[in-house]
Motif scaffolding. Structure first.
Motif, PDB file in Angstrom:
ATOM      1  N   SER A 252       0.832  -1.203   0.000  1.00 21.73           N
ATOM      2  CA  SER A 252       0.000   0.000   0.000  1.00 21.73           C
ATOM      3  C   SER A 252       0.867   1.254   0.000  1.00 21.73           C
ATOM      4  O   SER A 252       0.397   2.345  -0.301  1.00 21.73           O
ATOM      5  CB  SER A 252      -0.891  -0.004   1.236  1.00 21.73           C
ATOM      6  OG  SER A 252      -0.101  -0.088   2.405  1.00 21.73           O
ATOM      7  N   PHE A 253       2.135   1.103   0.343  1.00 27.37           N
ATOM      8  CA  PHE A 253       3.054   2.238   0.362  1.00 27.37           C
ATOM      9  C   PHE A 253       4.277   1.972  -0.522  1.00 27.37           C
ATOM     10  O   PHE A 253       4.671   2.811  -1.324  1.00 27.37           O
ATOM     11  CB  PHE A 253       3.501   2.528   1.801  1.00 27.37           C
ATOM     12  CG  PHE A 253       4.676   3.442   1.903  1.00 27.37           C
ATOM     13  CD1 PHE A 253       4.567   4.766   1.499  1.00 27.37           C
ATOM     14  CD2 PHE A 253       5.893   2.994   2.399  1.00 27.37           C
ATOM     15  CE1 PHE A 253       5.664   5.623   1.575  1.00 27.37           C
ATOM     16  CE2 PHE A 253       6.986   3.847   2.480  1.00 27.37           C
ATOM     17  CZ  PHE A 253       6.866   5.168   2.074  1.00 27.37           C
ATOM     18  N   ASP A 254       4.872   0.787  -0.397  1.00 28.58           N
ATOM     19  CA  ASP A 254       6.027   0.434  -1.234  1.00 28.58           C
ATOM     20  C   ASP A 254       5.553   0.048  -2.625  1.00 28.58           C
ATOM     21  O   ASP A 254       4.390  -0.280  -2.810  1.00 28.58           O
ATOM     22  CB  ASP A 254       6.755  -0.767  -0.623  1.00 28.58           C
ATOM     23  CG  ASP A 254       7.311  -0.448   0.744  1.00 28.58           C
ATOM     24  OD1 ASP A 254       8.360   0.192   0.804  1.00 28.58           O
ATOM     25  OD2 ASP A 254       6.677  -0.826   1.753  1.00 28.58           O
ATOM     26  N   ASN A 255       6.479   0.049  -3.581  1.00 30.87           N
ATOM     27  CA  ASN A 255       6.123  -0.433  -4.910  1.00 30.87           C
ATOM     28  C   ASN A 255       5.628  -1.872  -4.820  1.00 30.87           C
ATOM     29  O   ASN A 255       6.232  -2.696  -4.143  1.00 30.87           O
ATOM     30  CB  ASN A 255       7.352  -0.402  -5.826  1.00 30.87           C
ATOM     31  CG  ASN A 255       7.566   0.978  -6.403  1.00 30.87           C
ATOM     32  OD1 ASN A 255       6.732   1.865  -6.245  1.00 30.87           O
ATOM     33  ND2 ASN A 255       8.700   1.171  -7.056  1.00 30.87           N
ATOM     34  N   VAL A 381      -0.573  11.514   8.487  1.00 30.43           N
ATOM     35  CA  VAL A 381       0.071  12.829   8.630  1.00 30.43           C
ATOM     36  C   VAL A 381       0.991  13.095   7.429  1.00 30.43           C
ATOM     37  O   VAL A 381       1.852  12.274   7.120  1.00 30.43           O
ATOM     38  CB  VAL A 381       0.906  12.877   9.935  1.00 30.43           C
ATOM     39  CG1 VAL A 381       1.629  14.206  10.060  1.00 30.43           C
ATOM     40  CG2 VAL A 381       0.033  12.608  11.147  1.00 30.43           C
ATOM     41  N   PRO A 382       0.821  14.230   6.745  1.00 32.10           N
ATOM     42  CA  PRO A 382       1.718  14.564   5.627  1.00 32.10           C
ATOM     43  C   PRO A 382       3.151  14.835   6.108  1.00 32.10           C
ATOM     44  O   PRO A 382       3.357  15.226   7.252  1.00 32.10           O
ATOM     45  CB  PRO A 382       1.116  15.839   5.040  1.00 32.10           C
ATOM     46  CG  PRO A 382      -0.240  15.966   5.633  1.00 32.10           C
ATOM     47  CD  PRO A 382      -0.216  15.253   6.932  1.00 32.10           C
ATOM     48  N   ALA A 399       6.836   8.740  -0.746  1.00 33.88           N
ATOM     49  CA  ALA A 399       5.811   9.627  -0.161  1.00 33.88           C
ATOM     50  C   ALA A 399       5.497  10.775  -1.127  1.00 33.88           C
ATOM     51  O   ALA A 399       4.337  11.161  -1.313  1.00 33.88           O
ATOM     52  CB  ALA A 399       6.286  10.177   1.172  1.00 33.88           C
ATOM     53  N   GLN A 400       6.541  11.301  -1.760  1.00 36.96           N
ATOM     54  CA  GLN A 400       6.357  12.414  -2.697  1.00 36.96           C
ATOM     55  C   GLN A 400       5.596  11.956  -3.932  1.00 36.96           C
ATOM     56  O   GLN A 400       4.696  12.648  -4.419  1.00 36.96           O
ATOM     57  CB  GLN A 400       7.728  12.978  -3.079  1.00 36.96           C
ATOM     58  CG  GLN A 400       7.668  14.154  -4.021  1.00 36.96           C
ATOM     59  CD  GLN A 400       8.988  14.926  -4.044  1.00 36.96           C
ATOM     60  OE1 GLN A 400       9.307  15.668  -3.130  1.00 36.96           O
ATOM     61  NE2 GLN A 400       9.758  14.737  -5.101  1.00 36.96           N
ATOM     62  N   GLY A 405       3.685  13.861   0.628  1.00 37.14           N
ATOM     63  CA  GLY A 405       4.888  14.443   1.215  1.00 37.14           C
ATOM     64  C   GLY A 405       5.699  15.191   0.183  1.00 37.14           C
ATOM     65  O   GLY A 405       5.452  15.065  -1.024  1.00 37.14           O
ATOM     66  N   ARG A 406       6.642  15.999   0.662  1.00 31.77           N
ATOM     67  CA  ARG A 406       7.562  16.666  -0.254  1.00 31.77           C
ATOM     68  C   ARG A 406       8.975  16.559   0.289  1.00 31.77           C
ATOM     69  O   ARG A 406       9.197  16.650   1.499  1.00 31.77           O
ATOM     70  CB  ARG A 406       7.181  18.135  -0.426  1.00 31.77           C
ATOM     71  CG  ARG A 406       6.078  18.344  -1.446  1.00 31.77           C
ATOM     72  CD  ARG A 406       5.950  19.795  -1.837  1.00 31.77           C
ATOM     73  NE  ARG A 406       7.123  20.303  -2.552  1.00 31.77           N
ATOM     74  CZ  ARG A 406       7.226  21.540  -3.017  1.00 31.77           C
ATOM     75  NH1 ARG A 406       6.233  22.400  -2.839  1.00 31.77           N
ATOM     76  NH2 ARG A 406       8.314  21.941  -3.652  1.00 31.77           N
TER      77      ARG A 406
END
Ligand code: NAG
Length: 524
Positions: A252-255, A381-382, A399-400, A405-406
């Protein structure tokens, strides 16, 4: 009486089935590694297993069937025998330098400290039997020989997600075009040069690791773990024989990536231990509750010290924070901070996952360590991320790209850049919305991460190491496994075919041309 005897018999059989003797090796002293892996040992003991943990971090409260063998708690700089550098300078290290100077030299030194610790040496000399050995996979491979010593299946755990060298050994798909080597920072991973860099680095790391690093680990086995049952398999073969690998990642977050059934994603595990019940200290609770305009939370993790920021970068932070209407909470490792704006509160230590769970947190300014990133994801949380080393860049790039996220590159930190990026993330709702979306999908699983880990660990116990989970590709040599012999055969056929066609065509042409030539001669 007979009933009682049956009961006693049943209880003892059940006890035998349910409660295994488990050795859990997590000797690496870094706090973040312990935070991630701690719940596994505790949860196994809550579930009735007799767990022996080799660790540098002492648990005070635990069930009676949880035993600890203490490793000397030394910091990496002490074991490397160098003065602690300013960790921010590590931002300029290449991945090769990071491996050579930190991971490999630190890994060897740490393994030696662990094996030479008096409690560990005492433990190794005692008579023990174990049904299962679980170990962290982090540059202390000589520990794996204990699986051979106790004739038990081995389970490995990563704190960092996918592990390339393990994929190579266990013949799990590498997917170099989409999965970047864990500690390699590549700006554009899927571009041609990004993929080239990933290919080169993965090969480089594997070769040095296999032919140099593992040899050094073998030497540590000989020095500190004597009297092993002969023949002693190589550490390479022991790792190849691993029953199961639990990796700290989640699609859900990683490739998204393909794995065999012996690799299981347990990302976010440390956030799901149900029995931990930590609440915020009163002062922080009041501060967070009372922050009407929200809170900017700043923490660069346990290894990086904010107070070591160069003066110009430190001032950039202070000047930006002074202009904010939000409250700022910063993990600052010294007693005081000169020029501190009134809306800024500093603490030497902060209970991070409890803070991030507070609804008033607007943004997390972070170094992008995986544990902190997962905590931010979990609570929606961003992030404004300043990556320094290891996997931090990759985590923040993810995240970006997902959109919560940035990245602010360390060398670009100045008042203007920080103000712009921070305000973008604070003001535009897309970051918060994306963070909420990722949070929901990170938690949307058939079983929580800790239950998943428990299920598969007990699965390996129930099924005597579950060797059938390994790919049969392990029986082939690498040439055949990668189908190179078949490709070579087809290629040869193809070349041969072209050659034959060429001969046929030139024969036909030659036949047609030859009378012309004779004609020409006549005219001459
Ligand atoms: C549990 O493990 C410890 C080793 O840490 C061992 O001394 C003890 O005998 C074990 N208990 C049982 C019931 O197997």
């Amino acid at each position: 009486m007979a009933i009682l005897r049956t009961c006693v018999f049943l209880v003892s059989v059940l006890g035998y089935c349910l409660g295994a003797n488990i050795l859990y090796l997590i000797p690496f002293t870094a706090k973040s590694h312990y935070i991630m892996q701690r719940p596994i040992g505790l949860e196994l003991s809550y579930r009735g297993h007799n767990v022996t943990v080799v660790t540098a971090h002492k648990e005070v409260e635990h069930p009676p069937n949880y035993h600890q063998v203490m490793v000397d708690n030394k910091q990496i700089w002490d074991v490397l025998g160098i003065k602690r550098p300013n960790v921010f300078t590590m931002v300029d290290m290449t991945s090769e330098e990071f491996h050579k100077n930190i991971l490999w030299s630190g890994g060897l030194a740490f393994t030696e400290v662990a094996l030479n610790s008096s409690e560990v040496q005492k433990f190794l000399k005692q008579d023990h039997t174990f049904d299962l050995v679980i170990s962290e996979q982090f540059f202390q491979e000589s520990m794996y020989v204990l699986a051979h010593k106790y004739n038990a299946p081995l389970i490995l755990i990563t704190t960092f997600g996918n592990c390339m060298r393990h994929n190579i050994i266990s013949r799990n798909p590498l997917q170099l075009s989409t999965v970047v080597s864990e500690f390699l920072d590549v700006r554009e991973p899927m571009s041609f040069w990004g993929r080239m860099r990933n290919f080169y680095f993965t090969l480089y790391e594997f070769v040095v690791w296999k032919y140099w690093y593992l040899e050094k680990q073998e030497a540590l086995v000989k020095k500190y773990i004597p009297n092993l049952r002969e023949p002693v398999p190589s550490l390479y073969d022991i790792q190849k024989n691993t029953s199961l690998m639990l990796i700290n990642g989640h699609f859900s977050f990683d490739n998204a990536a393909a794995y065999g059934p012996n690799i299981i994603e347990i990302g976010g595990l440390h956030l799901t231990l149900t029995r931990s019940n930590v609440s915020l200290p009163k002062d922080l609770q009041n501060l967070l509750d009372g922050a009407k305009n929200g809170v900017v939370y700043v923490n660069f993790g346990s290894n990086v010290r904010s107070s070591e920021l160069p003066i110009d970068k430190k001032n950039a932070f202070l000047n930006v924070f002074r202009r904010l209407k939000q409250t700022v909470i910063w993990k600052w490792e010294e007693d005081s901070l000169e020029n501190k704006p009134d809306n800024l509160f500093i603490r030497k230590w902060l209970p991070q996952k409890e803070i991030l769970s507070h609804p008033n947190i607007k943004v997390f300014i972070s170094h992008g360590g995986l544990i902190g990133t997962q905590e931010a994801i979990f609570h929606g949380v961003p992030i404004v991320g300043i990556p320094i080393y290891a996997d931090q860049f990759n985590n923040l790039l993810q995240a970006q790209e997902i959109g919560f996220g940035r990245i602010l590159e360390y060398h670009s930190i100045n008042e203007e850049n920080l103000w712009n990026i921070l305000n973008d993330v604070l003001k535009s709702s897309s970051y918060k919305n994306k963070a909420r979306e990722v949070s929901a999908r990170f938690k949307d699983r058939p079983m929580s991460a800790i239950d998943t880990a428990m299920f598969w660990i007990e699965y390996v116990l129930r099924n005597k190491g579950a060797p059938y989970m390994k790919t049969p590709g392990l029986k082939l040599n690498w040439f055949a496994h990668h189908m190179l012999d078949v490709y070579a055969f087809i290629f040869t056929l193809f070349i041969a075919l072209i050659f034959v066609i060429k001969i046929i065509i030139s024969t036909i042409l030659f036949k047609k041309e030859s009378p012309k030539r004779e004609n020409k001669k006549k005219y001459n």
